[in-house]
Design a protein around this motif. Structure first.
Motif, PDB file in Angstrom:
ATOM      1  N   GLY A   1      -5.248  -2.393  -4.227  1.00  0.00           N
ATOM      2  CA  GLY A   1      -4.441  -2.464  -2.700  1.00  0.00           C
ATOM      3  C   GLY A   1      -5.599  -2.307  -2.224  1.00  0.00           C
ATOM      4  O   GLY A   1      -6.803  -1.145  -1.908  1.00  0.00           O
ATOM      5  N   VAL A   2      -5.850  -2.146  -0.348  1.00  0.00           N
ATOM      6  CA  VAL A   2      -6.734  -1.074   0.283  1.00  0.00           C
ATOM      7  C   VAL A   2      -6.439  -0.257   0.067  1.00  0.00           C
ATOM      8  O   VAL A   2      -5.325   0.707  -0.145  1.00  0.00           O
ATOM      9  CB  VAL A   2      -6.403  -1.811   1.995  1.00  0.00           C
ATOM     10  N   GLY A   3      -7.408   0.647   0.427  1.00  0.00           N
ATOM     11  CA  GLY A   3      -7.276   2.375   0.030  1.00  0.00           C
ATOM     12  C   GLY A   3      -6.299   2.950   1.151  1.00  0.00           C
ATOM     13  O   GLY A   3      -6.418   4.405   0.413  1.00  0.00           O
ATOM     14  N   HIS A   4      -6.407   2.317   2.146  1.00  0.00           N
ATOM     15  CA  HIS A   4      -6.083   3.831   3.511  1.00  0.00           C
ATOM     16  C   HIS A   4      -4.983   2.707   4.422  1.00  0.00           C
ATOM     17  O   HIS A   4      -5.284   1.599   4.598  1.00  0.00           O
ATOM     18  CB  HIS A   4      -6.585   4.191   3.957  1.00  0.00           C
ATOM     19  N   PRO A   5      -3.709   3.027   4.711  1.00  0.00           N
ATOM     20  CA  PRO A   5      -3.538   2.790   6.502  1.00  0.00           C
ATOM     21  C   PRO A   5      -4.923   2.040   7.288  1.00  0.00           C
ATOM     22  O   PRO A   5      -5.447   2.844   7.336  1.00  0.00           O
ATOM     23  CB  PRO A   5      -2.342   3.755   7.006  1.00  0.00           C
ATOM     24  N   THR A   6      -4.881   1.153   7.455  1.00  0.00           N
ATOM     25  CA  THR A   6      -5.301   0.053   8.356  1.00  0.00           C
ATOM     26  C   THR A   6      -4.528  -0.726   9.036  1.00  0.00           C
ATOM     27  O   THR A   6      -3.858  -1.478   9.092  1.00  0.00           O
ATOM     28  CB  THR A   6      -6.940  -1.024   7.489  1.00  0.00           C
ATOM     29  N   PHE A   7      -5.614  -0.209  10.612  1.00  0.00           N
ATOM     30  CA  PHE A   7      -5.097  -1.332  11.818  1.00  0.00           C
ATOM     31  C   PHE A   7      -6.202  -2.344  11.865  1.00  0.00           C
ATOM     32  O   PHE A   7      -7.471  -1.910  12.272  1.00  0.00           O
ATOM     33  CB  PHE A   7      -5.306  -0.709  12.713  1.00  0.00           C
ATOM     34  N   GLY A   8      -6.038  -3.743  11.765  1.00  0.00           N
ATOM     35  CA  GLY A   8      -7.347  -4.860  12.781  1.00  0.00           C
ATOM     36  C   GLY A   8      -7.145  -5.991  11.626  1.00  0.00           C
ATOM     37  O   GLY A   8      -5.571  -6.593  11.826  1.00  0.00           O
ATOM     38  N   TRP A   9      -7.830  -7.163  12.340  1.00  0.00           N
ATOM     39  CA  TRP A   9      -8.029  -8.405  11.773  1.00  0.00           C
ATOM     40  C   TRP A   9      -7.677  -8.868  10.824  1.00  0.00           C
ATOM     41  O   TRP A   9      -8.328  -8.781   9.772  1.00  0.00           O
ATOM     42  CB  TRP A   9      -8.687  -9.282  12.966  1.00  0.00           C
ATOM     43  N   VAL A  10      -6.487 -10.115  10.777  1.00  0.00           N
ATOM     44  CA  VAL A  10      -7.021 -10.556   9.940  1.00  0.00           C
ATOM     45  C   VAL A  10      -6.851 -12.036   9.733  1.00  0.00           C
ATOM     46  O   VAL A  10      -6.609 -12.720  10.695  1.00  0.00           O
ATOM     47  CB  VAL A  10      -5.182 -10.039   8.484  1.00  0.00           C
ATOM     48  N   GLU A  11      -7.669 -13.169   8.912  1.00  0.00           N
ATOM     49  CA  GLU A  11      -7.558 -13.937   9.228  1.00  0.00           C
ATOM     50  C   GLU A  11      -7.725 -14.866   7.642  1.00  0.00           C
ATOM     51  O   GLU A  11      -8.390 -14.849   6.902  1.00  0.00           O
ATOM     52  CB  GLU A  11      -9.141 -14.731   9.295  1.00  0.00           C
ATOM     53  N   GLY A  12      -6.761 -15.805   7.553  1.00  0.00           N
ATOM     54  CA  GLY A  12      -6.949 -16.654   6.359  1.00  0.00           C
ATOM     55  C   GLY A  12      -5.728 -18.251   6.737  1.00  0.00           C
ATOM     56  O   GLY A  12      -5.188 -18.169   7.623  1.00  0.00           O
ATOM     57  N   ARG A  13      -5.288 -18.089   5.606  1.00  0.00           N
ATOM     58  CA  ARG A  13      -4.666 -19.768   4.580  1.00  0.00           C
ATOM     59  C   ARG A  13      -3.709 -19.198   4.534  1.00  0.00           C
ATOM     60  O   ARG A  13      -3.358 -17.915   3.905  1.00  0.00           O
ATOM     61  CB  ARG A  13      -4.914 -20.493   3.972  1.00  0.00           C
ATOM     62  N   ILE A  14      -2.040 -19.603   5.293  1.00  0.00           N
ATOM     63  CA  ILE A  14      -0.474 -19.268   4.414  1.00  0.00           C
ATOM     64  C   ILE A  14      -0.956 -19.890   3.143  1.00  0.00           C
ATOM     65  O   ILE A  14      -0.032 -21.043   2.962  1.00  0.00           O
ATOM     66  CB  ILE A  14      -0.252 -19.106   5.458  1.00  0.00           C
ATOM     67  N   LEU A  15      -0.086 -18.789   2.525  1.00  0.00           N
ATOM     68  CA  LEU A  15       0.042 -19.475   0.987  1.00  0.00           C
ATOM     69  C   LEU A  15       1.670 -19.407   0.467  1.00  0.00           C
ATOM     70  O   LEU A  15       1.952 -20.557   0.442  1.00  0.00           O
ATOM     71  CB  LEU A  15      -0.414 -18.655  -0.242  1.00  0.00           C
ATOM     72  N   ASP A  16       2.535 -18.556   1.880  1.00  0.00           N
ATOM     73  CA  ASP A  16       3.847 -19.085   1.348  1.00  0.00           C
ATOM     74  C   ASP A  16       4.434 -18.384   2.707  1.00  0.00           C
ATOM     75  O   ASP A  16       3.941 -17.532   3.310  1.00  0.00           O
ATOM     76  CB  ASP A  16       4.295 -17.946   0.138  1.00  0.00           C
ATOM     77  N   ARG A  17       5.757 -18.632   2.857  1.00  0.00           N
ATOM     78  CA  ARG A  17       6.698 -18.724   3.894  1.00  0.00           C
ATOM     79  C   ARG A  17       8.014 -18.108   3.855  1.00  0.00           C
ATOM     80  O   ARG A  17       8.845 -19.057   3.303  1.00  0.00           O
ATOM     81  CB  ARG A  17       5.934 -20.206   5.512  1.00  0.00           C
ATOM     82  N   GLN A  18       8.065 -17.022   4.080  1.00  0.00           N
ATOM     83  CA  GLN A  18       9.880 -16.857   3.868  1.00  0.00           C
ATOM     84  C   GLN A  18      10.727 -16.315   5.236  1.00  0.00           C
ATOM     85  O   GLN A  18      10.584 -15.819   6.300  1.00  0.00           O
ATOM     86  CB  GLN A  18      10.228 -15.910   2.507  1.00  0.00           C
ATOM     87  N   GLU A  19      11.419 -17.400   5.612  1.00  0.00           N
ATOM     88  CA  GLU A  19      12.627 -16.812   6.736  1.00  0.00           C
ATOM     89  C   GLU A  19      13.639 -15.837   6.474  1.00  0.00           C
ATOM     90  O   GLU A  19      14.052 -16.422   5.574  1.00  0.00           O
ATOM     91  CB  GLU A  19      12.928 -18.388   7.855  1.00  0.00           C
ATOM     92  N   GLU A  20      13.647 -15.184   6.858  1.00  0.00           N
ATOM     93  CA  GLU A  20      14.567 -13.956   7.260  1.00  0.00           C
ATOM     94  C   GLU A  20      15.615 -14.160   8.212  1.00  0.00           C
ATOM     95  O   GLU A  20      15.213 -12.827   8.840  1.00  0.00           O
ATOM     96  CB  GLU A  20      14.085 -12.676   6.552  1.00  0.00           C
ATOM     97  N   SER A  21      16.096 -14.663   8.632  1.00  0.00           N
ATOM     98  CA  SER A  21      17.031 -15.118  10.177  1.00  0.00           C
ATOM     99  C   SER A  21      17.441 -13.211  10.122  1.00  0.00           C
ATOM    100  O   SER A  21      18.401 -13.319  11.454  1.00  0.00           O
ATOM    101  CB  SER A  21      17.716 -15.952  10.260  1.00  0.00           C
ATOM    102  N   ALA A  22      18.612 -13.183   9.354  1.00  0.00           N
ATOM    103  CA  ALA A  22      19.181 -12.423   9.015  1.00  0.00           C
ATOM    104  C   ALA A  22      18.508 -10.589   9.650  1.00  0.00           C
ATOM    105  O   ALA A  22      19.165  -9.813   9.893  1.00  0.00           O
ATOM    106  CB  ALA A  22      20.171 -11.529   8.265  1.00  0.00           C
ATOM    107  N   ARG A  23      17.791 -10.508   9.077  1.00  0.00           N
ATOM    108  CA  ARG A  23      16.906  -9.145   9.478  1.00  0.00           C
ATOM    109  C   ARG A  23      15.902  -9.915  10.580  1.00  0.00           C
ATOM    110  O   ARG A  23      14.772  -8.866  11.175  1.00  0.00           O
ATOM    111  CB  ARG A  23      16.367  -8.691   8.528  1.00  0.00           C
TER     112      ARG A  23
END
Length: 738
Positions: A128-150
């Motif tokens: 995993g990434v070494g520490h909490p981070t905040f930044g830009w992410v760019e890439g292709r969506i592999l999977d999508r799960q819609e959780e309307s209850a949440r």
């Protein structure tokens, strides 16, 4: 006669040996008798070899997880090689054939299991990434799960991140209000996200998300901040996902509320719209397995298609006389099972269930017994070879434990005698089958109870009775009604079938809420140690895989584990890995906590590890605690003595002299920051420096023991703490100055 007596006297020199050599000779004779006795034991009792080979393979995988690191794994492989070499020295023809084969095959399977898990970890594991981070992410969506209850959408992205070399997989939560049509599988997106490395267990015995993420190749999880830019639309594909989403939307449009959400889950695998209150009720009633596509659902679809195919072709004598109907029906059932698995998302548990069902179909087509321990062992081998990490999870354990329990129980002599054909009326015959159905539910519940306690720290006592109603209702009423309603919707006549479907699901939900609401419906227990769980598993497997009275010895380890577990006390103090959250038990019906939290995750973890129900109470409202803006202090009476516990709760600087005096007056000091060397409590200083090496703590004051998260992890790739993993039992002030 005299000469014979003389010869006998000369042939017994051992009588005149000194005591110590005579004792060694007796031990040698006892050891030399073990192998023949073991061979006679195996020869006298018929048993299936394949299940025991599967158990040995599973033991190898489990050993890889429990042992610390490469040196221990290599030692295990060397030990297996030594046992195999020893087995090869036993003559092929003789009185030790069973022992020779058992030693050789079991040693090789244990080694194969260890190598399989080791290889899978090395091939697919991602740090995993070494520490909490905040930044830009760019890439292709592999999977999508819609959780309307949440109110969110989960996106799995094969991405590139700032400061992280190469491509990594990240999973982010997007608020449902920010969802847009272009965010589909295959689309290329760019977004800003707040990301965290996969979290290890918060407390000893807790859920290990870091391990699960390691085998999924998942490097980070987090939430989207701001809008999402779609850089490129989906490039073809995704047709099956769109069908699945369209099917779920169609069902929810035809059937509103919770029944529609559950119907969509049964038909398409989409659980995102099920209300949390309904999920909690199903879980507490022991019915949550009905919400996820599992062996029950796949088997129901395949069995229905198999039965209908046989009946349909039997109506045409020309076909029935020229074609082997079991083979045709098995092929149709296999196609239906594969299609249902693909339609519901092809999750790993569903794929495992489909594989097992296909093996059953193969056995039916070949005229073999479809429900046998040998067939179950083949299915388990297939799963463990491709997904060895599944052995660590509750899904694999519960699936195979329930099937083993069914086969072993119905194959036992008392069950066969009870169900044997006899001259009696229909009511009595139906009554016996109903009793057997209820007894089977109880056996399954007992088999699953240790697994539920180990993973979820809870067990239900009414689950067997609830499942006796819920499983037939779902299998023979609800799922056929959903299929009928979808078929009638083609001609616009599905309304009545959907109404009946809704009523059946309302009955299921009513049963769940009533069962979960009964007094004592759920029992929470403290975390179960792995060695105790191993005793339960060993006893259950011995009980299930042997025949005759020898199988009753399986009750011994299970009973020992049950007795020890029943007498276990919850830890007195629970400390999270960051030191911010502390739970204290034994001071009343409520769990005392250092800090209140906005979310449920921390509170639920503390309650589960403490084996307590209800809510938590802030420590600063407890009469026995003294709190100010910087610290809380409480005195706990345990094991006939008092323990002073000091907990940091503020971030302001404290005068060094005051801190030194406060630490010296305390037995245990807990802080989410690094404390100076002059802070010397009498027993333990659990500050950021120590917790960074140990992770979360579970402290038993009366026994003087400390359990840590790190001691359960070993040197596996998903865990980062490599230093001393266990605090000393009762450290002196000098040793606690870390």
């Amino acid at each position: 006669m005299a000469s014979m007596a003389a010869v006998e006297t000369e042939a017994e020199p051992a009588v005149n040996l000194p005591v110590e050599p005579a004792r060694h000779w007796a031990n040698y004779r006892r050891l030399s008798s073990i192998l023949p006795s073991s061979n006679a034991f195996l020869a006298a009792r018929p048993f299936e070899r394949a299940p025991w080979l599967a158990v040995a393979f599973l033991a190898g995988i489990a050993s890889w997880l429990e042992l610390d690191g490469p040196w221990q794994w290599m030692a295990l492989l060397a030990a297996c090689a030594a046992v195999a070499a020893l087995a090869l020295t036993i003559p092929r023809e003789g009185s030790l054939d069973y022992v020779r084969l058992a030693l050789l095959s079991l040693a090789l399977m244990v080694a194969a299991g260890c190598v399989t898990a080791w290889s899978k970890s090395a091939l697919v594991g991602k740090s995993g990434v070494g520490h909490p981070t905040f930044g830009w992410v760019e890439g292709r969506i592999l999977d999508r799960q819609e959780e309307s209850a949440r109110g969110r959408v989960r996106l799995l992205i094969d991405a590139r991140m700032e400061g992280v070399p190469g491509a990594v997989r990240v999973r982010v939560n997007l608020p449902l209000a920010q969802d847009r049509p272009g965010l589909a599988e295959g689309a290329t997106v760019r977004l800003r996200a707040r990301l965290m490395p996969p979290a290890p267990p918060m407390l000893p015995g807790g859920y290990d998300f870091a391990r699960a993420a390691w085998f999924q190749g998942l490097a980070a999880t987090g939430s989207v901040v701001g809008p999402v830019d779609v850089l490129a639309p989906p490039e073809g594909g995704g047709l099956l996902r769109r069908w699945r989403q369209h099917l779920a939307d169609h069902i929810r449009a035809r059937l509103a509320g919770s029944p529609g959400s559950i119907a969509a889950a049964l038909a398409s695998g989409d659980r995102g719209s099920i209300a949390p209150t309904d999920e909690d009720a199903m879980r507490d009633a022991g019915l949550t397995h009905l919400l996820s596509i599992s062996g029950l659902h796949v088997s129901a679809v395949i069995a229905a298609v198999y039965f209908l195919t046989v009946r349909l072709f039997a109506l045409f004598p020309f076909v029935a006389l020229r074609v082997r109907l079991p083979i045709v029906a098995a092929a149709a059932g296999a196609l239906a099972g594969i299609a249902y698995t693909l339609l519901t998302g092809s999750e790993v548990p569903t794929v495992r269930s489909c594989i097992g069902a296909l093996l059953v179909l193969a056995a039916l087509a070949l005229g073999r017994d479809p429900l046998s321990l040998r067939m179950l062992a083949v299915a388990a081998f297939f799963v463990m070879v491709f997904w060895p990490e599944a052995v660590f999870g509750p899904s694999f354990q519960m699936s195979f434990a329930s099937v083993i329990a069914i086969i072993a129980f119905h194959g036992s002599a008392p069950a066969k005698r009870f169900l044997a054909a006899r001259d009696e009326g229909v009511p009595l015959r139906l009554g016996r089958h109903l009793v057997m159905l209820l007894a089977t539910g109880v056996v399954i519940e007992l088999a699953l109870m240790p697994i539920g306690l180990f993973h979820f720290h809870r067990a239900g006592i009414y689950g067997a009775a609830a499942n006796v109603i819920a499983i037939p209702l779902t299998t023979f009423v609800t799922m056929p009604l959903i299929a009928l309603a979808l078929a009638l919707d083609v001609v616009g006549a599905g309304g009545p079938a959907w109404w009946l479907t809704g009523k059946s699901l309302e009955l299921l939900l009513w049963l769940a809420h009533v069962t979960a609401g009964q007094p004592g419906a759920v029992t929470l227990m403290p975390s179960m140690p792995p060695w105790m769980f191993a005793l339960f598993v060993a006893g259950g497997l011995w009980l299930a895989l042997w025949t005759g009275t020898v199988r009753l010895w399986g009750f011994v380890p299970a009973a020992v584990a049950a007795l020890v577990f029943a007498t276990m006390r919850p830890p007195d103090i629970l400390v999270s890995g960051d030191g911010r959250h502390v739970g204290i038990t034994g001071e009343g019906a409520e769990l005392l906590v250092l800090r209140q939290t906005r979310g449920d995750y921390t509170r639920e973890n503390l309650l589960e590890m403490a084996g307590m129900e209800g809510d938590v109470r802030p420590l600063d409202t407890w009469p026995g605690a003294a709190c100010n803006g910087d610290f809380c202090r409480i005195t706990l009476e345990r094991g006939g003595r008092s323990f002073a516990v000091l907990m940091a709760r503020g971030q302001d600087l404290v005068a060094i002299n005051e801190l030194q005096r406060a630490c010296a007056a305390a037995d245990i000091v807990i802080a989410d920051r690094r404390l100076p060397r002059t802070c010397l409590p009498r027993m333990l200083k659990a500050d950021r420096a120590l917790l960074a090496r140990t992770g979360g703590l579970a402290i038993d004051l009366a026994a003087g023991t400390v359990r840590t998260v790190a001691e359960t992890q070993g040197h596996h790739g998903w865990y980062r703490w490599r230093a001393t993993r266990r605090p000393e039992a009762a450290p002196s002030p000098a040793s606690t100055d870390q």
